[in-house]
Design an enzyme around this catalytic site. Structure first.
Site, PDB file in Angstrom:
ATOM      1  N   TRP A  63       0.956  -1.206  -0.012  1.00 46.58           N
ATOM      2  CA  TRP A  63      -0.134  -0.163   0.101  1.00 46.58           C
ATOM      3  C   TRP A  63       0.859   1.184  -0.103  1.00 46.58           C
ATOM      4  CZ3 TRP A  63      -0.491   3.840   3.627  1.00 46.58           C
ATOM      5  CH2 TRP A  63      -1.595   4.934   3.377  1.00 46.58           C
ATOM      6  N   HIS A  64       2.165   1.039   0.601  1.00 47.68           N
ATOM      7  CA  HIS A  64       3.084   2.489   0.802  1.00 47.68           C
ATOM      8  C   HIS A  64       3.624   2.624  -0.511  1.00 47.68           C
ATOM      9  CE1 HIS A  64       2.399   2.128   4.991  1.00 47.68           C
ATOM     10  NE2 HIS A  64       2.792   2.997   5.182  1.00 47.68           N
ATOM     11  N   GLY A  65       3.868   1.769  -1.321  1.00 50.06           N
ATOM     12  CA  GLY A  65       4.586   2.259  -2.641  1.00 50.06           C
ATOM     13  C   GLY A  65       4.670   1.024  -3.525  1.00 50.06           C
TER      14      GLY A  65
END
Length: 465
Positions: free
Chosen positions: A291-293
């Protein structure tokens, strides 16, 4: 609502249409799910459709280039997808809407009107980088007419929180970044940092991210409070955590809650034995990393935290099986130190451009590239580096956070859930913020210092997520 939409359009007007389409689609699906559909299968199919469309949308904008690059590498073909611009805040408003659809399916939502729903998703203080808000937390506030009346206490509390957040961002986070960036940039070009440089870079980024993200969270909470809206707590001195489980109760709290409620628990949580619990933890944290990258370094970071959590749970289970619980002062400090070092190592992957860069720095940190104390990459005096890092570590470790300092005025929602994590320091408790002349002068001084540091454009780190 109009102001929030104008705020979003200011960045890139054409992406306002994307936001509005997303809001309208999810409102329609959620509203339909609330209509007591007779067919459970049809209701479930509608939920799957809604969640899938949201995942396709974020998948295209955020992960398409990553997916294509990996497929072409595996197949050995030359194909480049055009560079896709990531819409601001898409990770946040997508998660909020998926939660809304799931809760609608569970009959845990009400038939909100479109204007309130649109405001819930687009509310500008938290639209770009959170906190991730839940409909049950803000919808009742939007419907409370007293919120729309001027309240001097809300204004004073909001301005103070916003000022503290701005100070953290432009004075603390941006200034410590000058020690982190040269190390990570050099490593990305294949340059081996020395032992000292690698630790300075890792610690500096650990502090930069801390003050950048907590600063943003404070600014969002402060702006919302000026309008009479309380946002949920998102940050509570995470570097004081005495275990990795404790860390995730304090870091990005709203994301942790989402991952727990909509991924970990539906997977089975801890209800099906230790093995299944550990597997669920790993899956949840891997998805949290993704989700972060869009990059293997983010996935590895998530997996590493999943591994930490598994070890933490196994250690607790081992102590329980032998009816042995170590909780004296020394053991708590050792636990805190191990937790902090583990977090610093994990942040190296989070910050690096790719896995190769991260591994170069990690090797230097553990001494595999020698034990040199040269700091040529950073080009700043060694004493100043050590002094600056120690000052910020002391703030993160020993000072009360904004919520503790202002707890008398209930600055956030859900403070009671984290209040037990507070250090309850008697000295600091006597310096609780109050709306008086002394704190007005202090706040004004911090504001002036912060504005004097606004000489360059510096984005928040979480804008990229």
């Amino acid at each position: 609502m109009i102001a929030s939409l104008f705020f979003y359009a200011w960045w890139n007007p054409k992406y306002l249409l994307l936001l509005l389409v997303s809001i309208s689609f999810n409102f329609f699906i959620g509203h339909t799910l609330n209509q007591n559909l007779r067919s459970p299968a049809r209701k479930k199919a509608l939920l799957i459709l809604g969640v899938t469309i949201n995942l396709v949308l974020i998948g295209y904008f955020k992960y398409a280039n990553f997916f294509v690059a990996n497929v072409t590498d595996i197949l050995g073909i030359n194909f480049n997808l055009q560079n896709i611009i990531l819409p601001l805040g898409i990770s946040f408003f997508t998660f909020q809407q998926i939660a809304y659809l799931v809760d609608s399916y569970r009959n845990e939502t009400q038939n909100y009107n479109f204007v309130d729903y649109c405001l819930f998703i687009s509310f500008f203080p938290q639209l770009i980088a959170g906190p991730i808000i839940h409909h049950s937390e803000v919808m009742p506030q939007f419907n409370d007419k007293t919120v729309y009346r001027f309240n001097s206490e809300n204004l004073a509390v909001g301005i103070t929180i916003f000022t503290l957040g701005l100070f953290k961002k432009v004075v603390l986070a941006d200034n410590i970044a000058i020690y982190a960036s040269p190390v990570f940039n050099a490593a990305a070009q294949g340059v081996l940092p020395t032992f000292l440089e690698s630790w300075v870079g890792a610690l500096a980024y650990t502090l930069q991210l801390y003050f950048d993200f907590s600063g943003y969270s404070d600014m969002a909470i402060g702006i919302a409070r000026m309008f009479g809206i309380k946002l949920p707590i998102n940050f509570f001195s995470p570097y004081k955590a005495s275990s990795i489980t404790d860390f995730w109760r304090r870091w990005h709290i709203t994301l942790s809650n989402f991952l727990r409620d909509y991924i970990y628990i539906p997977l089975g949580g801890n209800r099906q034995g230790e093995m299944r619990r550990n597997l669920n933890l790993m899956i949840t944290m891997l998805l949290g990393g993704l989700w972060h990258g869009a990059g293997w370094q983010f996935i590895f970071w998530g997996g590493l935290h999943g591994f930490y959590l598994v070890i933490n749970h196994q250690w607790n289970a081992l102590q329980k099986s032998y009816n042995y619980k170590v909780d004296n002062w020394l053991s708590l400090k050792v636990s805190w130190f191990i937790t902090f070092i583990a977090i610093v190592f994990a942040w190296v992957f989070f910050r690096s451009e790719n896995m190769s860069t991260a591994l170069i720095i990690i090797k230097s940190m553990v001494g595999l590239n020698g034990l040199s104390f040269s700091n040529e990459l950073i080009m700043i005096g060694r004493k100043k580096i050590v002094f600056d890092i120690l000052i910020l570590l002391a703030i993160a470790w020993f000072m009360p956070n904004v919520q503790e300092w202002m707890s008398k005025y209930e600055p956030v929602l859900n403070y009671d859930k984290v209040k037990r994590l507070s250090s309850n320091n008697i000295v600091w408790s006597r310096l609780q913020w109050q709306p008086n002349q002394i704190y007005a002068v202090v706040t004004s001084g911090l504001t002036v210092i912060a504005f004097l540091h606004l000489a360059k454009v510096s984005e928040f780190l979480y804008f990229d997520f």
